[in-house]
Design a protein around this motif. Structure first.
Motif, PDB file in Angstrom:
ATOM      1  N   SER A   2      30.938  48.527  47.101  1.00 24.35           N
ATOM      2  CA  SER A   2      30.907  46.987  47.398  1.00 24.35           C
ATOM      3  C   SER A   2      32.071  46.085  47.094  1.00 24.35           C
ATOM      4  O   SER A   2      32.871  46.588  46.320  1.00 24.35           O
ATOM      5  CB  SER A   2      29.409  46.437  46.494  1.00 24.35           C
ATOM      6  OG  SER A   2      28.518  47.339  46.676  1.00 24.35           O
ATOM      7  N   ASP A   3      32.164  45.069  47.872  1.00 25.46           N
ATOM      8  CA  ASP A   3      33.022  44.196  47.531  1.00 25.46           C
ATOM      9  C   ASP A   3      33.024  43.415  46.296  1.00 25.46           C
ATOM     10  O   ASP A   3      31.703  43.596  45.701  1.00 25.46           O
ATOM     11  CB  ASP A   3      33.294  42.950  48.715  1.00 25.46           C
ATOM     12  CG  ASP A   3      33.819  43.856  50.142  1.00 25.46           C
ATOM     13  OD1 ASP A   3      34.329  44.725  49.965  1.00 25.46           O
ATOM     14  OD2 ASP A   3      33.230  43.194  51.168  1.00 25.46           O
ATOM     15  N   LYS A   4      34.112  42.621  45.772  1.00 25.63           N
ATOM     16  CA  LYS A   4      34.027  42.021  44.480  1.00 25.63           C
ATOM     17  C   LYS A   4      33.177  40.783  44.804  1.00 25.63           C
ATOM     18  O   LYS A   4      33.944  40.022  45.588  1.00 25.63           O
ATOM     19  CB  LYS A   4      35.311  41.844  43.894  1.00 25.63           C
ATOM     20  CG  LYS A   4      35.299  41.469  42.668  1.00 25.63           C
ATOM     21  CD  LYS A   4      36.718  41.571  42.070  1.00 25.63           C
ATOM     22  CE  LYS A   4      36.709  40.966  40.522  1.00 25.63           C
ATOM     23  NZ  LYS A   4      37.980  40.921  39.921  1.00 25.63           N
ATOM     24  N   GLU A  35      34.358  33.365  42.393  1.00 30.79           N
ATOM     25  CA  GLU A  35      34.063  34.452  43.220  1.00 30.79           C
ATOM     26  C   GLU A  35      33.276  34.294  44.618  1.00 30.79           C
ATOM     27  O   GLU A  35      32.428  33.575  44.457  1.00 30.79           O
ATOM     28  CB  GLU A  35      33.950  35.612  42.400  1.00 30.79           C
ATOM     29  CG  GLU A  35      34.845  36.066  41.531  1.00 30.79           C
ATOM     30  CD  GLU A  35      34.397  37.473  40.928  1.00 30.79           C
ATOM     31  OE1 GLU A  35      33.503  38.270  41.411  1.00 30.79           O
ATOM     32  OE2 GLU A  35      35.078  38.058  40.071  1.00 30.79           O
ATOM     33  N   TYR A  84      27.889  42.318  47.408  1.00 31.79           N
ATOM     34  CA  TYR A  84      28.694  42.456  46.493  1.00 31.79           C
ATOM     35  C   TYR A  84      28.567  43.327  45.147  1.00 31.79           C
ATOM     36  O   TYR A  84      27.297  43.874  45.433  1.00 31.79           O
ATOM     37  CB  TYR A  84      28.858  40.978  45.964  1.00 31.79           C
ATOM     38  CG  TYR A  84      29.365  40.101  47.276  1.00 31.79           C
ATOM     39  CD1 TYR A  84      30.627  40.320  47.648  1.00 31.79           C
ATOM     40  CD2 TYR A  84      28.749  38.984  47.153  1.00 31.79           C
ATOM     41  CE1 TYR A  84      31.147  39.590  48.745  1.00 31.79           C
ATOM     42  CE2 TYR A  84      29.448  38.022  48.499  1.00 31.79           C
ATOM     43  CZ  TYR A  84      30.569  38.417  49.178  1.00 31.79           C
ATOM     44  OH  TYR A  84      31.116  37.806  50.066  1.00 31.79           O
ATOM     45  N   ASP A  85      29.270  43.510  44.581  1.00 32.87           N
ATOM     46  CA  ASP A  85      29.165  44.427  43.411  1.00 32.87           C
ATOM     47  C   ASP A  85      28.525  43.829  42.036  1.00 32.87           C
ATOM     48  O   ASP A  85      27.955  44.658  41.055  1.00 32.87           O
ATOM     49  CB  ASP A  85      30.487  44.839  42.735  1.00 32.87           C
ATOM     50  CG  ASP A  85      31.383  44.026  42.166  1.00 32.87           C
ATOM     51  OD1 ASP A  85      31.112  42.743  42.551  1.00 32.87           O
ATOM     52  OD2 ASP A  85      32.273  44.302  41.241  1.00 32.87           O
TER      53      ASP A  85
END
Length: 345
Positions: A2-4, A35, A84-85
């Motif tokens: 997953s993306d940050k 973020e 996301y992560d």
């Protein structure tokens, strides 16, 4: 991989006005987060409410998904759709504070790899009515919401304010999708599986959520919630059997008395109520108002025991009529100060 970033997952059914208030409260929190953030609403409302939720999501930059009935299953669907992560779970009858998202992101990013989740406290917004004053004495209603303000680490936390590493969440299989009740117990079960797998749940007392006062405004709402909590405890014993503890269940005691010696029933009930009233009175002066509130709270808390009693029969386990779930009696709970309202220990 997953993306940050942070995905906020919100399960809902009905609660159209409450959901709008939550999504509005999340906008400043999204802006304050360093973020990328997405908000995902998973809904199983009827057609009219579903249309209203879709309109709200479109106007307040949230993704709308149709989901299943059980709350745990809704949350799992939200995670599967997330980009996301990091995942934050929050409930539709809550409000985000401005720095909520940034606090969760910062705490998780700065924590060691052994930390799988961060719990923040949830405070019920102030309301001065009789029901609120009565249930403020309860060990059972809303007490777990406040534990992250009183502990450094917990063994489980309510998912109205819990951020998890997606990798840890997926490693333990996410939420149970079909517990005994539509909502109740799935958050405890997830937390216990995380900690047992070595993913600690640490607390951030500054990651604050505000809970809508409607959860404590009416007698019916309070009774239903306490019964559900009791039922969830019996279901949790099915999946975490080693956490069973002997318990003097009030409803089971009164039922056994009614069968064995019905003439003793009023005396036994009076003794149990007196003991529980004294406990809820605490250090308060025994004024008429304090005594009345403590008596009412003790009586309403028996709804929790009623839920355990009902669920023991639902699950075909009458042998557990005098067994309770050990909610907090393990070393995963590390308290900064012993909470005034701690049950199951």
């Amino acid at each position: 991989m997953s993306d940050k970033g942070l995905s906020v997952v919100i399960p809902v059914k009905g609660r159209v006005a409450e959901m709008r208030r939550l999504l509005e409260s999340l906008r400043p929190a999204v802006d304050a987060c360093t973020e990328p953030v997405e908000v995902i609403v998973v809904d199983d409302s009827g057609p009219a409410d579903a249309e209203a939720h879709q309109d709200t999501c479109a106007s307040l930059q949230a993704r709308y998904l149709r989901g299943p009935k059980h709350v745990g299953a809704k949350r799992n669907d939200g995670v599967r759709a997330a980009a996301y992560d990091l995942i934050l779970f929050i409930d539709s009858d809550c409000l985000a504070t401005e720095h909520l998202l940034q606090r969760h992101v910062q705490t998780l990013r700065n924590a060691g790899e052994s930390v799988g989740a961060v719990a923040g406290p949830t405070f019920v917004q102030g309301v001065d009515n009789a029901m609120f004053r009565i249930m403020s004495r309860s060990k059972l209603l809303n007490s777990a919401f406040e534990w992250p303000a009183q502990a450094r680490q917990v063994g489980w936390a309510t998912t109205c304010n819990l951020a998890v590493r997606r990798e840890a969440f997926e490693a333990v299989g996410g939420f149970a999708e079909r517990p005994l009740t539509v909502v109740g117990g799935e958050d405890v079960d997830l937390g216990l599986r995380l900690t047992e797998a070595g993913h600690a749940i640490v607390c951030d007392p500054e990651a604050v959520v505000v809970h809508d006062k409607s959860s404590i405004e009416s007698l019916g709402t309070v009774c239903r919630r306490l019964i559900t909590y009791g039922q969830s405890g019996q279901w949790l014993l099915d999946v975490h059997a080693r956490r069973g503890r002997p318990k003097l269940n009030r409803v089971s005691t009164l039922s056994a008395t009614a069968v064995a010696g019905p003439l003793l029933l009023p005396a036994v009930a009076a003794v149990l109520l007196a003991v529980d009233t004294r406990e809820r009175l605490g250090d308060d002066a025994p004024t008429v108002r304090a005594l009345a509130e403590s008596i009412a709270c003790a009586g309403l808390d028996w709804c929790f025991d009623l839920g355990e009693f009902i669920a023991a029969w639902q699950l075909g386990r009458p042998d557990r009529l005098f067994t309770g779930f050990g909610w907090t009696d393990d070393p995963a709970f590390v308290w900064n100060r012993e909470p005034a309202k701690r049950y199951g220990g």
